[in-house]
Every structure is written in C-alpha cells, then in structure tokens.
Write a protein that holds these residues in place. Structure first.
Motif, mmCIF file in Angstrom:
data_model
loop_
_atom_site.group_PDB
_atom_site.id
_atom_site.type_symbol
_atom_site.label_atom_id
_atom_site.label_comp_id
_atom_site.label_asym_id
_atom_site.label_seq_id
_atom_site.Cartn_x
_atom_site.Cartn_y
_atom_site.Cartn_z
ATOM 1 N N PHE A 141 0.809 -1.210 0.000
ATOM 2 C CA PHE A 141 0.000 0.000 0.000
ATOM 3 C C PHE A 141 0.847 1.267 0.000
ATOM 4 O O PHE A 141 0.342 2.350 -0.203
ATOM 5 N N GLY A 142 2.131 1.163 0.257
ATOM 6 C CA GLY A 142 3.036 2.297 0.115
ATOM 7 C C GLY A 142 2.794 3.441 1.069
ATOM 8 O O GLY A 142 2.997 4.593 0.715
ATOM 9 N N HIS A 143 2.360 3.158 2.290
ATOM 10 C CA HIS A 143 2.123 4.224 3.259
ATOM 11 C C HIS A 143 3.434 4.815 3.747
ATOM 12 O O HIS A 143 4.436 4.132 3.859
ATOM 13 N N TYR A 144 3.402 6.093 4.057
ATOM 14 C CA TYR A 144 4.527 6.720 4.738
ATOM 15 C C TYR A 144 3.995 7.864 5.588
ATOM 16 O O TYR A 144 2.870 8.322 5.409
ATOM 17 N N GLY A 145 4.808 8.298 6.523
ATOM 18 C CA GLY A 145 4.381 9.341 7.451
ATOM 19 C C GLY A 145 4.760 10.725 6.973
ATOM 20 O O GLY A 145 5.424 10.908 5.967
ATOM 21 N N SER A 146 4.332 11.710 7.737
ATOM 22 C CA SER A 146 4.729 13.093 7.475
ATOM 23 C C SER A 146 4.741 13.829 8.808
ATOM 24 O O SER A 146 3.948 13.545 9.689
ATOM 25 N N GLY A 147 5.662 14.712 8.928
ATOM 26 C CA GLY A 147 5.737 15.487 10.163
ATOM 27 C C GLY A 147 6.697 14.877 11.165
ATOM 28 O O GLY A 147 7.343 13.869 10.909
ATOM 29 N N ASP B 218 6.656 10.971 12.362
ATOM 30 C CA ASP B 218 6.785 9.863 11.419
ATOM 31 C C ASP B 218 8.036 9.022 11.650
ATOM 32 O O ASP B 218 8.244 8.032 10.957
ATOM 33 N N ASN B 219 8.868 9.414 12.612
ATOM 34 C CA ASN B 219 10.095 8.670 12.946
ATOM 35 C C ASN B 219 11.014 8.496 11.745
ATOM 36 O O ASN B 219 11.691 7.487 11.608
ATOM 37 N N GLY B 220 11.021 9.470 10.849
ATOM 38 C CA GLY B 220 11.916 9.422 9.701
ATOM 39 C C GLY B 220 11.455 8.551 8.562
ATOM 40 O O GLY B 220 12.169 8.339 7.601
ATOM 41 N N PHE B 221 10.255 7.999 8.643
ATOM 42 C CA PHE B 221 9.752 7.145 7.581
ATOM 43 C C PHE B 221 8.914 7.988 6.622
ATOM 44 O O PHE B 221 7.700 8.018 6.687
ATOM 45 N N GLY B 222 9.601 8.673 5.729
ATOM 46 C CA GLY B 222 8.933 9.513 4.746
ATOM 47 C C GLY B 222 8.883 8.833 3.393
ATOM 48 O O GLY B 222 9.116 7.618 3.261
ATOM 49 N N ALA B 223 8.602 9.612 2.360
ATOM 50 C CA ALA B 223 8.445 9.070 1.007
ATOM 51 C C ALA B 223 9.730 8.405 0.515
ATOM 52 O O ALA B 223 9.688 7.326 -0.077
ATOM 53 N N THR C 38 12.214 7.009 2.229
ATOM 54 C CA THR C 38 12.411 5.745 2.930
ATOM 55 C C THR C 38 11.412 4.696 2.449
ATOM 56 O O THR C 38 11.752 3.526 2.283
ATOM 57 N N SER C 39 10.186 5.126 2.206
ATOM 58 C CA SER C 39 9.155 4.207 1.725
ATOM 59 C C SER C 39 9.533 3.601 0.377
ATOM 60 O O SER C 39 9.385 2.396 0.158
ATOM 61 N N LEU C 40 10.037 4.423 -0.523
ATOM 62 C CA LEU C 40 10.422 3.933 -1.848
ATOM 63 C C LEU C 40 11.619 2.990 -1.770
ATOM 64 O O LEU C 40 11.636 1.941 -2.415
ATOM 65 N N HIS C 41 12.614 3.344 -0.958
ATOM 66 C CA HIS C 41 13.780 2.470 -0.797
ATOM 67 C C HIS C 41 13.380 1.139 -0.153
ATOM 68 O O HIS C 41 13.879 0.074 -0.541
ATOM 69 N N SER C 42 12.473 1.191 0.806
ATOM 70 C CA SER C 42 12.002 -0.037 1.456
ATOM 71 C C SER C 42 11.244 -0.921 0.471
ATOM 72 O O SER C 42 11.385 -2.148 0.488
ATOM 73 N N ALA C 43 10.429 -0.299 -0.386
ATOM 74 C CA ALA C 43 9.677 -1.062 -1.386
ATOM 75 C C ALA C 43 10.628 -1.746 -2.361
ATOM 76 O O ALA C 43 10.424 -2.907 -2.736
ATOM 77 N N LEU C 44 11.683 -1.050 -2.753
ATOM 78 C CA LEU C 44 12.676 -1.632 -3.651
ATOM 79 C C LEU C 44 13.383 -2.810 -2.982
ATOM 80 O O LEU C 44 13.517 -3.884 -3.575
ATOM 81 N N ALA D 185 -3.069 11.283 -1.074
ATOM 82 C CA ALA D 185 -2.961 10.667 0.243
ATOM 83 C C ALA D 185 -1.490 10.433 0.530
ATOM 84 O O ALA D 185 -0.653 10.497 -0.371
ATOM 85 N N LYS D 186 -1.142 10.158 1.767
ATOM 86 C CA LYS D 186 0.237 9.899 2.161
ATOM 87 C C LYS D 186 0.632 8.476 1.774
ATOM 88 O O LYS D 186 0.902 7.634 2.621
ATOM 89 N N GLN D 187 0.608 8.222 0.482
ATOM 90 C CA GLN D 187 1.002 6.936 -0.070
ATOM 91 C C GLN D 187 1.753 7.204 -1.366
ATOM 92 O O GLN D 187 1.687 8.305 -1.909
ATOM 93 N N ASN D 188 2.454 6.205 -1.851
ATOM 94 C CA ASN D 188 3.150 6.373 -3.118
ATOM 95 C C ASN D 188 2.127 6.633 -4.217
ATOM 96 O O ASN D 188 1.199 5.868 -4.402
ATOM 97 N N ALA D 189 2.313 7.732 -4.950
ATOM 98 C CA ALA D 189 1.311 8.125 -5.930
ATOM 99 C C ALA D 189 1.798 8.002 -7.373
ATOM 100 O O ALA D 189 1.018 8.140 -8.286
ATOM 101 N N SER D 190 3.063 7.754 -7.579
ATOM 102 C CA SER D 190 3.602 7.643 -8.928
ATOM 103 C C SER D 190 4.434 6.367 -9.020
ATOM 104 O O SER D 190 5.633 6.380 -8.751
#
Length: 83
Positions: free
Chosen positions: A9-15, A18-23, A25-31, A53-58
């Motif tokens: 689902f590609g969720h990530y935090g903001s603000g 989020d403990n540093g788990f932003g977009a 980090t989310s993309l690198h983790s998915a890879l 939404a706070k998810q991968n959109a592209s």
C-alpha cells in the motif's frame, strides 16, 4: 506452477511523528522488499496507488527501479484510485 505475490500500500508518514519514515524511505524499502521477494522466488510485486494521500502516488519510477534490480518477478499496480 503456483503464483505468489504481494500488494504493497506504500504508506509513509509526514511530520515530526513519522520517525523518519517519509516518502524516500518508503520507496527504498519497497525496492528492498521486491528484491528480497525476487530472491525468494515470489512471482509478483504490485503497488497500490492512491492520489492525494500519504502513499506512493507515482509507481512507474519505482516499478522501473524494481525491474532493473530483479530477474524474475512481475511488477505492476494493484489498484489505481483516482478520486
């Protein structure tokens, strides 16, 4: 032959909470997840897309990176929600 894959689902935090788990980090983790899944023999890696939404959109750059680093896994989008 049985097929086995996963849908992310590609969720990530903001603000600050989020403990540093932003977009990024989310993309690198998915890879990393897709590369590991390919090494285990998983057949498919699919990524959900949810715009505004706070998810991968592209997904295409991510799917291209996965395809470049894997050998036998099929990649694609699982759901595209364009409300």
């Amino acid at each position: 032959m049985r097929a086995f894959g996963f849908l992310s689902f590609g969720h990530y935090g903001s603000g600050p909470a989020d403990n540093g788990f932003g977009a990024k980090t989310s993309l690198h983790s998915a890879l990393d997840l897709a590369v590991g899944a390919d090494e285990l023999g998983v057949n498919g890696a699919y990524f959900r897309v949810h715009h505004f939404a706070k998810q991968n959109a592209s997904p295409m750059p991510l799917l291209s990176a996965i395809a470049a680093r894997t050998k036998g896994i099929e990649v694609g989008t699982g759901v595209i929600d364009m409300r």
